[in-house]
Design a protein around this motif. Structure first.
Motif, PDB file in Angstrom:
ATOM      1  N   MET A   1      28.406   4.656  86.058  1.00  0.00           N
ATOM      2  CA  MET A   1      28.500   4.221  84.673  1.00  0.00           C
ATOM      3  C   MET A   1      29.921   4.474  84.180  1.00  0.00           C
ATOM      4  O   MET A   1      30.443   5.565  84.312  1.00  0.00           O
ATOM      5  N   GLY A   2      30.540   3.456  83.611  1.00  0.00           N
ATOM      6  CA  GLY A   2      31.903   3.585  83.115  1.00  0.00           C
ATOM      7  C   GLY A   2      31.932   3.961  81.643  1.00  0.00           C
ATOM      8  O   GLY A   2      30.961   3.782  80.915  1.00  0.00           O
ATOM      9  N   PHE A   3      33.028   4.473  81.238  1.00  0.00           N
ATOM     10  CA  PHE A   3      33.222   4.850  79.840  1.00  0.00           C
ATOM     11  C   PHE A   3      34.426   4.109  79.293  1.00  0.00           C
ATOM     12  O   PHE A   3      35.367   3.804  80.015  1.00  0.00           O
ATOM     13  N   TRP A   4      34.392   3.855  78.022  1.00  0.00           N
ATOM     14  CA  TRP A   4      35.507   3.210  77.349  1.00  0.00           C
ATOM     15  C   TRP A   4      36.169   4.258  76.483  1.00  0.00           C
ATOM     16  O   TRP A   4      35.521   4.929  75.675  1.00  0.00           O
TER      17      TRP A   4
END
Length: 61
Positions: A1-4
């Motif tokens: 899961m990526g984060f901004w």
């Protein structure tokens, strides 16, 4: 899961960078009475890593 993640590391009273877009004008979906702008009088970096968003009363316009 990526984060901004966004950093507001610009100098005081400078605009945000070009990755941000503004919905300019009036009446966005809720018949609002205010006028949205991209002016640095309303939205600017504070020079301390924060984004400042300020409502300004311009005599009802």
């Amino acid at each position: 899961m990526g984060f901004w993640n966004v950093e507001f590391n610009g100098a005081a009273n400078t605009p945000v960078d070009s990755q941000w877009q503004f919905d300019l004008g009036t009446g966005w979906g809720n018949n609002q009475q205010e006028t949205d702008t991209n002016s640095t009088a309303n939205i600017y970096q504070d020079g301390n890593g924060h984004l400042a968003i300020k409502a300004i009363n311009t005599n009802g316009s």
